[in-house]
Design a protein around this motif. Structure first.
Motif, PDB file in Angstrom:
ATOM      1  N   SER A  76      43.688  51.259  56.125  1.00 39.34           N
ATOM      2  CA  SER A  76      43.366  50.333  55.042  1.00 39.34           C
ATOM      3  C   SER A  76      43.418  48.881  55.522  1.00 39.34           C
ATOM      4  O   SER A  76      43.938  48.570  56.583  1.00 39.34           O
ATOM      5  N   ILE A  77      42.899  48.015  54.699  1.00 37.54           N
ATOM      6  CA  ILE A  77      42.797  46.600  55.024  1.00 37.54           C
ATOM      7  C   ILE A  77      44.024  45.860  54.497  1.00 37.54           C
ATOM      8  O   ILE A  77      44.445  46.060  53.357  1.00 37.54           O
ATOM      9  N   ASP A  78      44.582  44.992  55.312  1.00 36.00           N
ATOM     10  CA  ASP A  78      45.659  44.109  54.867  1.00 36.00           C
ATOM     11  C   ASP A  78      45.026  42.781  54.453  1.00 36.00           C
ATOM     12  O   ASP A  78      44.501  42.050  55.285  1.00 36.00           O
ATOM     13  N   TYR A  79      45.083  42.523  53.173  1.00 33.03           N
ATOM     14  CA  TYR A  79      44.494  41.295  52.643  1.00 33.03           C
ATOM     15  C   TYR A  79      45.495  40.155  52.693  1.00 33.03           C
ATOM     16  O   TYR A  79      46.692  40.354  52.547  1.00 33.03           O
ATOM     17  N   ASP A  80      44.977  38.951  52.858  1.00 27.78           N
ATOM     18  CA  ASP A  80      45.800  37.748  52.768  1.00 27.78           C
ATOM     19  C   ASP A  80      45.786  37.309  51.305  1.00 27.78           C
ATOM     20  O   ASP A  80      44.735  36.931  50.777  1.00 27.78           O
ATOM     21  N   ILE A  81      46.936  37.367  50.649  1.00 27.24           N
ATOM     22  CA  ILE A  81      46.972  37.042  49.219  1.00 27.24           C
ATOM     23  C   ILE A  81      46.562  35.603  48.941  1.00 27.24           C
ATOM     24  O   ILE A  81      46.151  35.283  47.827  1.00 27.24           O
ATOM     25  N   ASN A  82      46.617  34.756  49.940  1.00 30.62           N
ATOM     26  CA  ASN A  82      46.195  33.359  49.767  1.00 30.62           C
ATOM     27  C   ASN A  82      44.684  33.224  49.592  1.00 30.62           C
ATOM     28  O   ASN A  82      44.199  32.165  49.212  1.00 30.62           O
ATOM     29  N   ASP A  83      43.948  34.289  49.879  1.00 25.47           N
ATOM     30  CA  ASP A  83      42.490  34.278  49.716  1.00 25.47           C
ATOM     31  C   ASP A  83      42.055  34.609  48.291  1.00 25.47           C
ATOM     32  O   ASP A  83      40.865  34.639  48.005  1.00 25.47           O
ATOM     33  N   PHE A  84      43.013  34.880  47.407  1.00 24.01           N
ATOM     34  CA  PHE A  84      42.698  35.330  46.054  1.00 24.01           C
ATOM     35  C   PHE A  84      43.182  34.326  45.015  1.00 24.01           C
ATOM     36  O   PHE A  84      44.181  33.647  45.197  1.00 24.01           O
ATOM     37  N   ASP A  85      42.439  34.268  43.905  1.00 25.30           N
ATOM     38  CA  ASP A  85      42.805  33.384  42.796  1.00 25.30           C
ATOM     39  C   ASP A  85      43.835  34.038  41.882  1.00 25.30           C
ATOM     40  O   ASP A  85      44.666  33.358  41.295  1.00 25.30           O
ATOM     41  N   ILE A  86      43.721  35.348  41.741  1.00 21.78           N
ATOM     42  CA  ILE A  86      44.599  36.101  40.844  1.00 21.78           C
ATOM     43  C   ILE A  86      45.134  37.316  41.599  1.00 21.78           C
ATOM     44  O   ILE A  86      44.365  38.032  42.246  1.00 21.78           O
ATOM     45  N   ILE A  87      46.437  37.540  41.501  1.00 21.99           N
ATOM     46  CA  ILE A  87      47.068  38.730  42.080  1.00 21.99           C
ATOM     47  C   ILE A  87      47.604  39.559  40.916  1.00 21.99           C
ATOM     48  O   ILE A  87      48.379  39.049  40.094  1.00 21.99           O
ATOM     49  N   ILE A  88      47.190  40.799  40.840  1.00 17.89           N
ATOM     50  CA  ILE A  88      47.648  41.692  39.783  1.00 17.89           C
ATOM     51  C   ILE A  88      48.536  42.764  40.398  1.00 17.89           C
ATOM     52  O   ILE A  88      48.166  43.411  41.370  1.00 17.89           O
ATOM     53  N   GLU A  89      49.712  42.928  39.824  1.00 19.57           N
ATOM     54  CA  GLU A  89      50.579  44.036  40.195  1.00 19.57           C
ATOM     55  C   GLU A  89      50.282  45.170  39.221  1.00 19.57           C
ATOM     56  O   GLU A  89      50.542  45.062  38.029  1.00 19.57           O
ATOM     57  N   ASN A  90      49.719  46.256  39.720  1.00 20.44           N
ATOM     58  CA  ASN A  90      49.380  47.404  38.887  1.00 20.44           C
ATOM     59  C   ASN A  90      50.642  48.190  38.589  1.00 20.44           C
ATOM     60  O   ASN A  90      51.227  48.790  39.486  1.00 20.44           O
ATOM     61  N   ASP A  91      51.047  48.197  37.323  1.00 21.27           N
ATOM     62  CA  ASP A  91      52.240  48.945  36.940  1.00 21.27           C
ATOM     63  C   ASP A  91      51.879  50.297  36.318  1.00 21.27           C
ATOM     64  O   ASP A  91      52.749  51.007  35.824  1.00 21.27           O
ATOM     65  N   TYR A  92      50.600  50.636  36.311  1.00 17.99           N
ATOM     66  CA  TYR A  92      50.100  51.937  35.860  1.00 17.99           C
ATOM     67  C   TYR A  92      50.359  52.207  34.383  1.00 17.99           C
ATOM     68  O   TYR A  92      50.497  53.349  33.967  1.00 17.99           O
ATOM     69  N   THR A  93      50.422  51.152  33.581  1.00 14.43           N
ATOM     70  CA  THR A  93      50.563  51.334  32.139  1.00 14.43           C
ATOM     71  C   THR A  93      49.361  50.711  31.447  1.00 14.43           C
ATOM     72  O   THR A  93      48.815  49.706  31.913  1.00 14.43           O
ATOM     73  N   LEU A  94      48.955  51.303  30.337  1.00 10.44           N
ATOM     74  CA  LEU A  94      47.826  50.779  29.579  1.00 10.44           C
ATOM     75  C   LEU A  94      48.162  49.419  28.976  1.00 10.44           C
ATOM     76  O   LEU A  94      47.334  48.509  28.986  1.00 10.44           O
ATOM     77  N   ASP A  95      49.381  49.266  28.489  1.00  7.59           N
ATOM     78  CA  ASP A  95      49.803  47.981  27.924  1.00  7.59           C
ATOM     79  C   ASP A  95      49.763  46.892  28.997  1.00  7.59           C
ATOM     80  O   ASP A  95      49.278  45.787  28.755  1.00  7.59           O
ATOM     81  N   GLY A  96      50.259  47.221  30.184  1.00 11.18           N
ATOM     82  CA  GLY A  96      50.224  46.262  31.287  1.00 11.18           C
ATOM     83  C   GLY A  96      48.803  45.894  31.652  1.00 11.18           C
ATOM     84  O   GLY A  96      48.493  44.717  31.894  1.00 11.18           O
ATOM     85  N   LEU A  97      47.917  46.879  31.694  1.00 11.49           N
ATOM     86  CA  LEU A  97      46.513  46.639  32.015  1.00 11.49           C
ATOM     87  C   LEU A  97      45.863  45.723  30.983  1.00 11.49           C
ATOM     88  O   LEU A  97      45.179  44.769  31.332  1.00 11.49           O
ATOM     89  N   ASN A  98      46.099  46.010  29.707  1.00 13.70           N
ATOM     90  CA  ASN A  98      45.505  45.187  28.649  1.00 13.70           C
ATOM     91  C   ASN A  98      45.948  43.733  28.756  1.00 13.70           C
ATOM     92  O   ASN A  98      45.143  42.819  28.610  1.00 13.70           O
ATOM     93  N   LYS A  99      47.221  43.500  29.031  1.00 14.27           N
ATOM     94  CA  LYS A  99      47.724  42.132  29.175  1.00 14.27           C
ATOM     95  C   LYS A  99      47.090  41.438  30.375  1.00 14.27           C
ATOM     96  O   LYS A  99      46.739  40.257  30.305  1.00 14.27           O
ATOM     97  N   LYS A 100      46.940  42.156  31.464  1.00 12.33           N
ATOM     98  CA  LYS A 100      46.359  41.568  32.670  1.00 12.33           C
ATOM     99  C   LYS A 100      44.885  41.236  32.471  1.00 12.33           C
ATOM    100  O   LYS A 100      44.409  40.189  32.919  1.00 12.33           O
ATOM    101  N   VAL A 101      44.157  42.111  31.793  1.00 10.64           N
ATOM    102  CA  VAL A 101      42.743  41.850  31.513  1.00 10.64           C
ATOM    103  C   VAL A 101      42.611  40.621  30.618  1.00 10.64           C
ATOM    104  O   VAL A 101      41.752  39.767  30.841  1.00 10.64           O
ATOM    105  N   GLU A 102      43.471  40.503  29.628  1.00 11.84           N
ATOM    106  CA  GLU A 102      43.450  39.328  28.754  1.00 11.84           C
ATOM    107  C   GLU A 102      43.752  38.054  29.547  1.00 11.84           C
ATOM    108  O   GLU A 102      43.085  37.029  29.372  1.00 11.84           O
TER     109      GLU A 102
END
Length: 109
Positions: A73-99
């Motif tokens: 797999s690829i190791d990404y440099d987080i500094n290259d991204f505007d938004i970092i999302i930690e996937n917690d595998y919950t629908l509530d968490g996903l909805n908040k992150k999408v918002e």
């Protein structure tokens, strides 16, 4: 395989350049489009054990195959991204992150 998918994705992304689009492609940082993207989002797993179990179930693969796949797999440099999302595998968490992403993008314009 990588070359085949890369060529296909490049052709498809070329079609999308005239409109707003979300592009989800693991090799996107290695394409000519990377610097054209207005908002770059990285999704990371907050729990590798849970991620591995979900992958095994979804793809019907072994622990050994997951380890082999992960080693490539690829190791990404987080500094290259505007938004970092930690996937917690919950629908509530996903909805908040999408918002949050929606708010970030709409206030950025």
């Amino acid at each position: 395989y990588k070359e085949f998918t890369y060529n296909y994705v490049v052709k498809e992304v070329d079609k999308l350049l005239t409109q707003d689009a979300i592009i989800d492609y693991i090799l996107l940082p290695q394409t000519k489009y990377w610097n054209l993207i207005c908002t770059k989002i990285l999704v990371q797993s907050s729990n590798d054990t849970q991620r591995y179990e979900l992958i095994k179930k979804r793809d019907n693969i072994t622990d050994e195959y997951i380890q082999k796949r992960e080693s490539a797999s690829i190791d990404y440099d987080i500094n290259d991204f505007d938004i970092i999302i930690e996937n917690d595998y919950t629908l509530d968490g996903l909805n908040k992150k999408v918002e949050n992403i929606f708010n970030y993008i709409t206030t950025k314009e």
